[in-house]
Enzyme design. Structure first.
Site, PDB file in Angstrom:
ATOM      1  N   SER A  64       0.844  -1.200   0.000  1.00  0.00           N
ATOM      2  CA  SER A  64       0.000   0.000   0.000  1.00  0.00           C
ATOM      3  C   SER A  64       0.874   1.243   0.000  1.00  0.00           C
ATOM      4  O   SER A  64       1.671   1.457   0.917  1.00  0.00           O
ATOM      5  CB  SER A  64      -0.913  -0.002   1.239  1.00  0.00           C
ATOM      6  N   ASP A  82      -6.513   0.496  -8.812  1.00  0.00           N
ATOM      7  CA  ASP A  82      -7.650   1.414  -9.015  1.00  0.00           C
ATOM      8  C   ASP A  82      -8.330   1.199 -10.370  1.00  0.00           C
ATOM      9  O   ASP A  82      -9.402   1.762 -10.616  1.00  0.00           O
ATOM     10  CB  ASP A  82      -7.173   2.874  -8.898  1.00  0.00           C
ATOM     11  N   LYS A 110     -12.092   0.231  -0.459  1.00  0.00           N
ATOM     12  CA  LYS A 110     -11.868   1.490  -1.174  1.00  0.00           C
ATOM     13  C   LYS A 110     -13.088   2.400  -0.941  1.00  0.00           C
ATOM     14  O   LYS A 110     -13.822   2.218   0.017  1.00  0.00           O
ATOM     15  CB  LYS A 110     -11.617   1.211  -2.649  1.00  0.00           C
TER      16      LYS A 110
HETATM   17  O1  SPQ Z   1      -7.163   8.353  -1.959  1.00  0.00           O
HETATM   18  P1  SPQ Z   1      -8.110   7.209  -2.065  1.00  0.00           P
HETATM   19  O2  SPQ Z   1      -9.492   7.636  -1.684  1.00  0.00           O
HETATM   20  O3  SPQ Z   1      -7.678   6.006  -1.297  1.00  0.00           O
HETATM   21  O4  SPQ Z   1      -8.174   6.842  -3.626  1.00  0.00           O
HETATM   22  C1  SPQ Z   1      -7.916   5.642  -4.396  1.00  0.00           C
HETATM   23  C2  SPQ Z   1      -8.669   5.856  -5.762  1.00  0.00           C
HETATM   24  O5  SPQ Z   1      -9.248   4.941  -6.336  1.00  0.00           O
HETATM   25  O6  SPQ Z   1      -8.581   6.968  -6.257  1.00  0.00           O
HETATM   26  C3  SPQ Z   1      -8.342   4.346  -3.717  1.00  0.00           C
HETATM   27  F1  SPQ Z   1      -9.562   4.209  -3.529  1.00  0.00           F
HETATM   28  O7  SPQ Z   1      -6.539   5.551  -4.779  1.00  0.00           O
HETATM   29  C4  SPQ Z   1      -5.462   5.201  -3.913  1.00  0.00           C
HETATM   30  C5  SPQ Z   1      -4.874   3.866  -4.330  1.00  0.00           C
HETATM   31  O8  SPQ Z   1      -5.811   2.834  -4.293  1.00  0.00           O
HETATM   32  C6  SPQ Z   1      -4.424   6.298  -4.042  1.00  0.00           C
HETATM   33  C7  SPQ Z   1      -3.090   5.903  -3.532  1.00  0.00           C
HETATM   34  C8  SPQ Z   1      -2.069   6.952  -3.302  1.00  0.00           C
HETATM   35  O9  SPQ Z   1      -2.149   8.037  -3.908  1.00  0.00           O
HETATM   36  O10 SPQ Z   1      -1.127   6.679  -2.532  1.00  0.00           O
HETATM   37  C9  SPQ Z   1      -2.735   4.587  -3.305  1.00  0.00           C
HETATM   38  C10 SPQ Z   1      -3.672   3.478  -3.467  1.00  0.00           C
HETATM   39  O11 SPQ Z   1      -4.146   3.060  -2.201  1.00  0.00           O
HETATM   40  P2  SPQ Z   1      -3.317   2.013  -1.298  1.00  0.00           P
HETATM   41  O12 SPQ Z   1      -4.208   1.749  -0.130  1.00  0.00           O
HETATM   42  O13 SPQ Z   1      -3.111   0.811  -2.138  1.00  0.00           O
HETATM   43  O14 SPQ Z   1      -2.077   2.639  -0.915  1.00  0.00           O
END
Ligand code: SPQ
Length: 449
Positions: A186, A336, A363
């Site tokens: 993540s 995403d 998400k």
């Molecule tokens: O910011 P948010 O709401 O979590 O947005 C999402 C998206 O689809 O736009 C996830 F729902 O993107 C995240 C992504 O899934 C954005 C992100 C980042 O900018 O660091 C990382 C990803 O999440 P994660 O939990 O895998 O680190």
């Protein structure tokens, strides 16, 4: 008569229905599109700019709701950020450790990136107290994934349901460095800990099971942080305290937004689209790899490097798609894009399997359940798996009443599915698209021929 009519209907409660009415005649998609700035990079540019010394200039910022939430949180803590626009945003940084105690609750809106990354900074601001919340969706998303490692560093954070859900209260402290072995790949967990490590004396390391997007590493290094990566172990180490210095950030187009046009161009017969100026960072291009496995005709043109990130124009022509299996290390690189990949799979021959993507359940919506339910309303054959989906393609779709569940990526994925569905599709709560792509409807209307 036009092959398709797109109408946006605003309801009394300000929520919007997107109506796509297909006529019997053939539809194709043609043209050039510029997608808005990358959301992940926009957040990071605002945050690092706010805590750096000197001025940061941001060109191509995403004007979506999520980066606006980030900007208003950092303004509330003393950063001077000029009016948000795509041309040039100036951020007057306040320097490391100087975020002020806000007089009110910080509101991260719908944005997981805002709240999780910001928590690393808040927790490490000794002597200051912060409260932070978000909208209904964000208040149901798990925060323990960042709170637990921060607590190992000595952070004091309280929240609902055993300190796992926002609203959260944070008492800033001097933290101690840790080596955190993250159980999940993540970028939000990794970035949160690295940002906490910025002000922490010593070496803070994060190791993840497979590599997630690396925009934080690239930008922290560009702003002057002492940061080392070890690709062999998917580890990154920051040595603190480390002052950051304002930079110019040129934000490339968001490949997660380009993904909708890549799939639309692939599945709508006789289509050809060029999506200009798209970020093709290797940690984000799983969508290109998956669509290549499915037989999509996509070319990268004018590959270049802009302010430390690779950028290209992407040309897509429609083609016959076939099923594939998407699982393992590729998942964090297309996480995403899975809802729109599911739409591609609905129009592919054979059964596509998506596994190892249980993260989708936490998400903005439960993207496994919502994608399956909404596409099935249109006649698709999607079966939910605990950590993914099984999608049997080839059944024609029929227009239906579907719902975004206020998730931007679901709203846009359903709109692309509707292009290839007979009759009328109404997408309820389609205004969610504005979280990451405010001009999505207009761009869609502009390429339909
Ligand atoms: O910011 P948010 O709401 O979590 O947005 C999402 C998206 O689809 O736009 C996830 F729902 O993107 C995240 C992504 O899934 C954005 C992100 C980042 O900018 O660091 C990382 C990803 O999440 P994660 O939990 O895998 O680190």
């Amino acid at each position: 008569m036009s092959a398709s009519v797109i109408t946006v209907e605003t309801r009394e409660n300000a929520s919007q229905n997107l109506i796509i009415q297909r006529s019997d005649s053939q539809l194709s998609l043609q043209g050039r599109i510029r997608v808005p700035g990358d959301k992940s990079i926009s957040h990071r540019a605002l945050m690092l700019g706010a805590i750096a010394e000197g001025e940061t200039q941001i060109k191509g910022l995403l004007l979506g709701e999520d980066p606006c939430s980030t900007a208003s949180c950092f303004q509330a803590m003393g950063a001077e950020i000029s009016e948000l626009n795509t041309e040039l945003v100036r951020v007057k940084g306040i320097g490391l450790g100087n975020l002020q105690e806000p007089v009110d609750i910080l509101n991260a809106g719908n944005s997981g990136t805002t709240i999780r990354l910001m928590l690393g900074l808040l927790a490490s601001h000794a002597g200051r107290f912060f409260t932070v919340t978000g909208d209904t969706s964000l208040r149901s998303r798990p925060m323990s994934r960042v709170i637990k490692p921060l607590q190992q560093m000595g952070a004091e954070i309280w929240g609902r349901k055993g300190n796992s859900l926002a609203p959260l209260a944070v008492q800033g402290k001097s933290l101690k460095p840790i080596h955190y072995n993250s159980p999940i790949a993540s970028a939000q967990v990794k970035s949160c800990i690295l940002l906490a490590g910025l002000m922490t004396e010593g070496k803070t390391t994060v190791t993840e099971p497979s590599l997630s997007r690396d925009h934080s590493e690239r930008m922290l290094r560009a702003f002057g942080a002492d940061l080392v990566t070890d690709p062999a172990t998917n580890s990154v180490t920051i040595t603190g305290p480390t002052q950051l210095y304002g930079q110019t950030v040129i934000v490339p187009g968001d490949i997660s937004s380009a993904a909708f046009w890549l799939v639309a161009g692939a599945i709508v017969p006789d289509s050809e689209l060029v999506i200009e100026n798209v970020g093709v960072n290797p940690t984000r291009i799983g969508i290109l790899e998956a669509l290549a496995m499915m037989g999509a005709d996509i070319q990268q043109e004018n590959l270049r490097e802009v302010a430390g990130e690779p950028v290209a124009d992407l040309r897509v022509r429609s083609s016959r798609l076939k099923s594939c299996t998407i699982a393992g290390d590729i998942i964090p690189r297309l996480i995403d894009e899975i809802p729109i990949l599911a739409v591609a799979a609905v129009f592919a021959q054979g059964t596509t399997i998506i596994r190892d993507a249980a993260e989708l359940r936490v998400k903005e919506s439960d993207r496994i359940a919502v994608t399956a339910q909404q596409l099935n309303k249109m006649g698709a054959k999607v079966t939910e798996l605990p950590d993914g989906m099984e999608i049997t393609g080839g059944t024609p779709l029929v227009g239906a009443n579907v719902d975004s569940y206020t998730d931007h990526r679901i709203a846009m994925s359903l709109a692309i599915a509707a292009l290839n569905a007979s009759g009328k599709t109404t997408i309820h709560r389609a205004e969610a698209a504005a979280v990451s792509y405010p001009e999505f409807f207009q761009s869609l209307a502009g390429i339909i021929k």
